[in-house]
Every structure is written in C-alpha cells, then in structure tokens.
Design an enzyme around this catalytic site. Sequence first.
Site, PDB file in Angstrom:
ATOM      1  N   ARG A 277       0.824  -1.207   0.000  1.00  0.00           N
ATOM      2  CA  ARG A 277       0.000   0.000   0.000  1.00  0.00           C
ATOM      3  C   ARG A 277       0.860   1.259   0.000  1.00  0.00           C
ATOM      4  O   ARG A 277       0.438   2.297  -0.506  1.00  0.00           O
ATOM      5  CB  ARG A 277      -0.963  -0.009   1.187  1.00  0.00           C
ATOM      6  CG  ARG A 277      -0.311   0.238   2.526  1.00  0.00           C
ATOM      7  CD  ARG A 277      -1.328   0.240   3.669  1.00  0.00           C
ATOM      8  NE  ARG A 277      -1.831  -1.102   3.933  1.00  0.00           N
ATOM      9  CZ  ARG A 277      -3.093  -1.464   3.737  1.00  0.00           C
ATOM     10  NH1 ARG A 277      -3.964  -0.594   3.275  1.00  0.00           N
ATOM     11  NH2 ARG A 277      -3.487  -2.687   4.002  1.00  0.00           N
ATOM     12  N   TYR A 331     -12.448  -6.326   3.719  1.00  0.00           N
ATOM     13  CA  TYR A 331     -11.249  -7.152   3.893  1.00  0.00           C
ATOM     14  C   TYR A 331     -10.025  -6.386   4.377  1.00  0.00           C
ATOM     15  O   TYR A 331      -9.070  -6.991   4.847  1.00  0.00           O
ATOM     16  CB  TYR A 331     -10.913  -7.851   2.572  1.00  0.00           C
ATOM     17  CG  TYR A 331     -12.039  -8.692   2.039  1.00  0.00           C
ATOM     18  CD1 TYR A 331     -12.617  -9.687   2.832  1.00  0.00           C
ATOM     19  CD2 TYR A 331     -12.549  -8.500   0.760  1.00  0.00           C
ATOM     20  CE1 TYR A 331     -13.660 -10.461   2.361  1.00  0.00           C
ATOM     21  CE2 TYR A 331     -13.593  -9.273   0.275  1.00  0.00           C
ATOM     22  CZ  TYR A 331     -14.142 -10.252   1.077  1.00  0.00           C
ATOM     23  OH  TYR A 331     -15.179 -11.014   0.618  1.00  0.00           O
ATOM     24  N   CYS A 360     -27.380  -6.356  -5.563  1.00  0.00           N
ATOM     25  CA  CYS A 360     -28.632  -6.683  -4.881  1.00  0.00           C
ATOM     26  C   CYS A 360     -28.430  -7.090  -3.425  1.00  0.00           C
ATOM     27  O   CYS A 360     -29.401  -7.430  -2.737  1.00  0.00           O
ATOM     28  CB  CYS A 360     -29.342  -7.814  -5.626  1.00  0.00           C
ATOM     29  SG  CYS A 360     -29.859  -7.369  -7.299  1.00  0.00           S
TER      30      CYS A 360
END
Length: 461
Positions: A277, A331, A360
């Site tokens: 990251r 996550y 949905c």
Amino acid sequence: MNNFGNEEFDCHFLDEGFTAKDILDQKINEVSSSDDKDAFYVADLGDILKKHLRWLKALPRVTPFYAVKCNDSKAIVKTLAATGTGFDCASKTEIQLVQSLGVPPERIIYANPCKQVSQIKYAANNGVQMMTFDSEVELMKVARAHPKAKLVLRIATDDSKAVCRLSVKFGATLRTSRLLLERAKELNIDVVGVSFHVGSGCTDPETFVQAISDARCVFDMGAEVGFSMYLLDIGGGFPGSEDVKLKFEEITGVINPALDKYFPSDSGVRIIAEPGRYYVASAFTLAVNIIAKKIVLKEQTGSDDEDESSEQTFMYYVNDGVYGSFNCILYDHAHVKPLLQKRPKPDEKYYSSSIWGPTCDGLDRIVERCDLPEMHVGDWMLFENMGAYTVAAASTFNGFQRPTIYYVMSGPAWQLMQQFQNPDFPPEVEEQDASTLPVSCAWESGMKRHRAACASASINV
C-alpha cells in the site's frame, strides 16, 4: 533493467502544466452528455515514483520488494520494475506476471509460507529460489519439490497494535524456530534468512524494534545450528497516504536505529521489505456516479423547533461497491470518505446521507452515514487513496464490471523513470528530481475538492 519506450505503456503522458486531476475532470466531461457514466480510476504513476524516492531517502539500507497482491495492475508492476525494486509474490500467477515483464528471478521472493506443491515446482523450474516457510510440513514439501531453494523463516510478531493482524495465521514462535532450523539442517535445506510482518496499519513503531530483535535471536540460533544466514525481510505495514496517525518517517525513524543496532552495515546481512500500500494507495482516485437516489422520511417527533430539512435523509446508490473496488471495507478494514466533484454553494444545506453499491446485496454499503448537500442522479463522487487492496480483489458479482483505469504520467516523471534504469543513477539526482514531480490526485491547494463531512475517517492504509 527493463528498457521500454512510451509506446509500451498504456498511459496518458501529461502535457506541461497538466496533472492527474485534469485528466479526471476531462474524463467526467467526456461522458457528461452520455448515459454511460461508468465508474473509473485515474492512477498517477508519477506518484509511485515519488514514493520510491521517498523510500530510498528514508530507508537507505532496505531494498523494497513490492507486494504484488496489493495491486497487480500491469502498469504498476512495470513502473516499479523499471525502478529496480524486487517483488514479493504469493502465487504462481504473480510470479508469471512479474517474470513476463522481464524481472529476473533474483528479484523475486515467494513470500507465502503455505504453498501448493505444484506452485513450488513452478518456482523451481523458473529460477525462483527465495521463499518463506514457518512449519515442518512446509520444509518437507520444499525438500521434495525444490531442494535448491533458499528458505527464509517467517517468525511471528506481536501485531496486537495492527489493524490487519497476520500472526494469527503465519509465523513461527522463537521456540519453534530453533526446532525448524534443526529440521532444515537434517533435510539439507538452506535457510538464508528471517522474515516477519508486523501487520498492516501498525500504530506502534516499537513493534518493529521487537521484531528486529527477535530476528537477531533467530539469526544467532541459525549460526549455532550451522547456517550462515544473510537475509532479513522486515515485511510490510507501511502507510500509503498521509491521513494516518503514524507517518511513514515516524516508522522509519524507529526502524533504522534498530537495524543499525542488531544488523549493523558491516554484518553482511542484506535487508529487504515488502511494501504494498505504501507505493500505490495515494496514486489512485476512484470516480463513481450516482445511479439512483432515495429520500427517507424520519418519523415525526412533534418538536416545533426542528428544522424541516432534518426530517429526511438521503440514500445514494453508486456504480461501484463492496463487491468491487470497495471490498477494502470488508477485507482491509478501510473507512472511506467521499469528495464532491461539484463544489457546493456556501449556504447549501447538508443532509444525513448514506452511500450504497449497485448490487442486490443489502450489505453492499460503502458509507453508513455522512453529511452531504442534496445530490442527484448523474452526479459524481470521488474517493482518494484507492490504490491498495481495491482493484486486486474486486469481483464482477451481479455482472457489474471492474472500473477502467486511466494511467497518467508527467514528462519529468517519465524522465526520472529512465534515470532509474541507468545503473550509474547518482543519489543526488534522486532528491533533485523529487521536487519536479507533479502533485497527483491529492489536489493542490488552489484546486481542492470539497470534502463531505462524514462520520467515518479517511481510508485506513
């Protein structure tokens, strides 16, 4: 080094004076009169190069091995390959990707302590020797499938101060480490070093100090058993944006003295890390479009002094969600905050709002509550710092496709990348060129986006 020209990059090269922000606005304008207002990313490759310069300055003794799992976009991997970084791969597919771009096996560590036998054999057949382990079963597998491997023992750390904890799944204790080293010696498998990972989002840099100290103990154990270990892998967990409690330089300011104490420069130990990251989070900005809107009336309380506007909240549905880019919420423990593409009027009212994904699933919620001016179908929201653990884990659930990524790079950034490929690249050039790189999607002061007032913090990286 990987020498390649502009034509090999699926990338928009910015004219002088233009930034990634301009490309984002341009893409929005291009579809303003169309019904096809799909979500998309703008990724500034120059931001990644700036991060690399920052790394070289802050951790001069530590060679970065980029964690491919964080963002496996080909342009990202190719950009980092050009800088000379190594790569932390967790699977056969990641090894294939990296090697397809010309990266030699010596710049790859197969950093997954629990590997499928067929994938160990693939690594062996393709020259990848460095790989991690943390159990006797893994030792036995490697002894049969890749006897010439250079193994790195993954040890457990105290990751109680981390947002994403890993030691619950990976890592050997100090006591177990000695037994594993003795077993490796019996199997005639070469153990060349030690690795650890303090967890992502670590809030206490002293965790690194303890882990480095523990690694020193394991090195000493290895010497007693008969190994001449020469590699220390300090893992990842480095922040990729500035909206965090613990800044990158605060962490490195603690790591460097610990390395000098336990593994001095004359010790002959090579030090690597597995940042993910850190390199990519701030390079990516995601633009999503409002595809539906619902007004929810609150129950009347009977109070005469309540503002009429407080009696309603808005639900906004956008065309990316937790099954797509925002899987990081589920996550990666991320908390995201929207920016508004249109600047609201100074006296505009704000309403309690929530933001939902397009699927949905009732759990497909991006932001539970934030305060926004009233928005409309067709309006855009922007999310910064979306480069880490987003596109890599996005699915196409319900048939919703992953957003397109538009890569951009400035002229100075391109020139810098060419200089990285020069083996005589002098250290003084690194600092000189860092200031010439443009600001990426973290907008310059005169062009700042209006930030919504949200209950949650910015994305946790």
